[in-house]
Design a protein around this motif. Structure first.
Motif: not given
Length: 185
Positions: A77-96
């Motif tokens: 399964a893949f997220l795009t960087k924009s979907e995974a971007r949060g205030m503190k970086g990029i990660g699954v935990e930041h995705a909606s």
């Protein structure tokens, strides 16, 4: 409830997955995956199947590669960087929740060598002709194509490998390329 066990990097990823869908996870604890964790992933693959769902960054891709090499047949399964971007970086935990559900609805399975039709394979020359390699905007074009094809961002060599591994058909490839051209990329 998702049948397969989802391999994620850490506890925050597990929290995000459980918030979005009903699923069990195995946390790798980062890119230094221990032998005990690998054995649990192998057992999960035997019993229920595995979906690798790591961050769309270099450490996440390293984990994806290590697990896929050790445990054949895992889904991805893949997220795009924009979907995974949060205030503190990029990660699954930041995705909606919606982005996580979309990624899990678009899971890709690797192709067995014997199943592959050579006539439908994406060739290295197809990537060259499409401006996905050796082109001023190749990285941007690969990123967008990876989003459209559901295989994530990768460098040219890995992009080609993913096209083969995930059975991207020539029709899918050309349709995504037409969309890319319509978008002016």
């Amino acid at each position: 409830m998702i049948q397969e066990v989802i391999v994620v990097e850490g506890k925050d990823d597990t929290t995000a997955i459980k918030r979005a869908v009903g699923a069990d996870t195995i946390e790798t604890g980062g890119s230094a995956i221990g032998e005990a964790v690998m054995r649990r992933i192998e057992l999960a693959q035997e019993r229920r199947g595995v979906i690798i769902f790591t961050d769309p960054d270099a450490p996440g891709e390293r984990i994806r590669k290590l697990v896929a090499e050790r445990v054949p047949g895992c889904k991805h399964a893949f997220l795009t960087k924009s979907e995974a971007r949060g205030m503190k970086g990029i990660g699954v935990e930041h995705a909606s929740d919606e982005a996580i559900r979309r990624a899990l609805d678009s899971v890709r399975s690797p192709q067995q060598e014997a199943d592959r039709s050579q006539e439908d394979e994406i060739e290295w020359s197809d990537l060259l002709d499409a401006g996905l390699i050796v082109h001023a905007s190749s990285a941007t074009r690969r990123e967008r194509m990876g989003e459209m094809l559901g295989i994530g961002y990768a460098n040219g060599k890995q992009f080609h490998k993913r096209c083969l591994m995930f059975r991207i058909t020539r029709t899918e490839f050309l349709t995504a390329l037409e969309q890319l051209e319509r978008e002016g990329l």
